[in-house]
Design a protein around this motif. Sequence first.
Motif, PDB file in Angstrom:
ATOM      1  N   ASP A 184       0.826  -1.325   0.081  1.00  0.00           N
ATOM      2  CA  ASP A 184      -0.134   0.027  -0.209  1.00  0.00           C
ATOM      3  C   ASP A 184       0.823   1.141   0.006  1.00  0.00           C
ATOM      4  O   ASP A 184       0.636   2.300  -0.792  1.00  0.00           O
ATOM      5  N   TRP A 185       1.919   1.261   0.956  1.00  0.00           N
ATOM      6  CA  TRP A 185       2.902   2.483   0.832  1.00  0.00           C
ATOM      7  C   TRP A 185       3.564   2.773  -0.425  1.00  0.00           C
ATOM      8  O   TRP A 185       3.851   3.871  -0.828  1.00  0.00           O
ATOM      9  N   ALA A 186       4.093   1.511  -0.745  1.00  0.00           N
ATOM     10  CA  ALA A 186       4.914   1.433  -2.289  1.00  0.00           C
ATOM     11  C   ALA A 186       3.879   2.256  -3.376  1.00  0.00           C
ATOM     12  O   ALA A 186       4.376   3.142  -3.941  1.00  0.00           O
ATOM     13  N   ILE A 187       2.610   1.899  -3.532  1.00  0.00           N
ATOM     14  CA  ILE A 187       1.611   2.437  -4.316  1.00  0.00           C
ATOM     15  C   ILE A 187       1.526   4.093  -4.118  1.00  0.00           C
ATOM     16  O   ILE A 187       1.493   4.677  -4.852  1.00  0.00           O
ATOM     17  N   ALA A 242      -3.691  -7.754  -0.726  1.00  0.00           N
ATOM     18  CA  ALA A 242      -4.768  -7.820  -1.435  1.00  0.00           C
ATOM     19  C   ALA A 242      -4.630  -7.999  -2.965  1.00  0.00           C
ATOM     20  O   ALA A 242      -3.763  -7.449  -3.309  1.00  0.00           O
ATOM     21  N   PRO A 243      -5.402  -9.116  -3.493  1.00  0.00           N
ATOM     22  CA  PRO A 243      -5.182  -9.337  -4.993  1.00  0.00           C
ATOM     23  C   PRO A 243      -5.033  -7.922  -5.909  1.00  0.00           C
ATOM     24  O   PRO A 243      -4.175  -7.762  -6.678  1.00  0.00           O
ATOM     25  N   GLU A 244      -5.942  -7.101  -5.485  1.00  0.00           N
ATOM     26  CA  GLU A 244      -5.930  -5.748  -6.435  1.00  0.00           C
ATOM     27  C   GLU A 244      -4.835  -5.013  -6.098  1.00  0.00           C
ATOM     28  O   GLU A 244      -4.427  -4.342  -6.981  1.00  0.00           O
ATOM     29  N   SER A 245      -4.167  -4.977  -5.047  1.00  0.00           N
ATOM     30  CA  SER A 245      -3.189  -4.104  -4.656  1.00  0.00           C
ATOM     31  C   SER A 245      -1.833  -4.870  -5.309  1.00  0.00           C
ATOM     32  O   SER A 245      -1.147  -4.123  -5.898  1.00  0.00           O
ATOM     33  N   ALA A 246      -1.738  -6.160  -5.154  1.00  0.00           N
ATOM     34  CA  ALA A 246      -0.822  -6.879  -6.061  1.00  0.00           C
ATOM     35  C   ALA A 246      -0.745  -6.427  -7.416  1.00  0.00           C
ATOM     36  O   ALA A 246       0.353  -6.150  -8.152  1.00  0.00           O
ATOM     37  N   ALA A 247      -1.941  -6.546  -7.945  1.00  0.00           N
ATOM     38  CA  ALA A 247      -2.124  -6.269  -9.614  1.00  0.00           C
ATOM     39  C   ALA A 247      -1.731  -4.828  -9.862  1.00  0.00           C
ATOM     40  O   ALA A 247      -1.033  -4.490 -10.763  1.00  0.00           O
ATOM     41  N   ARG A 248      -1.878  -3.745  -8.943  1.00  0.00           N
ATOM     42  CA  ARG A 248      -1.736  -2.338  -9.108  1.00  0.00           C
ATOM     43  C   ARG A 248      -0.097  -1.985  -9.007  1.00  0.00           C
ATOM     44  O   ARG A 248       0.495  -1.374  -9.610  1.00  0.00           O
TER      45      ARG A 248
END
Length: 342
Positions: free
Chosen positions: A169-172, A193-199
């Motif tokens: 989350d903080w990387a994004i 979370a899968p959506e975070s990994a995809a982003r």
Amino acid sequence: MTETIHHTDALIVGAGPVGLFTVFQCGMVRIRCHVVDVLDTVGGQCTALYPEKPIYDIPGFPSVMAGDLVDHLQQQAAPFNPVFHLGQQVTGLIRGENGRWLATTSKGTRISAAVVIIAAGAGAFGPNRPPLEGIEQYEGHSVFYFVAKREYFRNKRVVIAGGGDSAVDWAISLSEIAARVHVVHRRPKFRCAPESAARLQALADAGTIDLVVPCQLAALHGENGVLHRVDVVDMDGQTRSLEADALLPFFGLATELGPIAQWGLGMDRNTVRIDPTTAATNIEGIFAVGDVCSYPHKLKLILTGFAEAAQAAHAAYPLVFPGEALHFQHSTSGGIPALAGS
């Protein structure tokens, strides 16, 4: 000279969001509160770890920053004049002959209360530090275990270590303002979370974030607390240097209940078992709310803790005011009551 003893109706152990809302709920039934917390400020992990991260599941707030939620809870509790004893831990708890509880803290503060409500979250917490030589000299200057102010990292070269939700989350988030973000993880797959990994992967594919995987932290280089670069090593033992102004190791928290675990309460691993209809523990006069308590199908959410706070306040009433009937009414009817002595 007699030592000072603070007298109150309820002692709340923990000043996180649920602890603060417990003050409000107790106030609504005319119970006065003193609050003890090991941290130097209120808000628990919301303040200490992620004050600028949004929370999406608080009723009435489509999105609210964790720090702002704490501010609102303080304002909500303020009419009931709670007394805070911060930067100290409840180290002793005994029941006197008069049936009241006497608590002693690590700073020698003594508090007498009719009831005790434990809202200690996961207990006292601290970061799991990576085993890097000399890391202490950089802590608070170039090495941070949580993000208090996102803006601090603008235009900085940031290395984030870890593979969980916080790291991702903080990387994004920081990729929007940092000069460069490197993410170091010992595995190619992230535990988030899968959506975070995809982003995260999409940002890496676009060249916005540099995924340094599979690798582990190896060494820090700098002087006088100012970081210059971070060495990482891959699974073949090859070393790579990353130019960096800041390192954010997100390896989770080490938590412990401390003295609470020695109070004779019914325990379920690191949590206190309660009756979910009253938040009562196995010891009369001691209640537990929030993440510190457990029961079948418990959901560890702030809003669940808020509901438990209301249960605890109402169940505590007959112990604080023996023989008095509590006439339940909604806040829209009764407003904010004035407390005796306020």
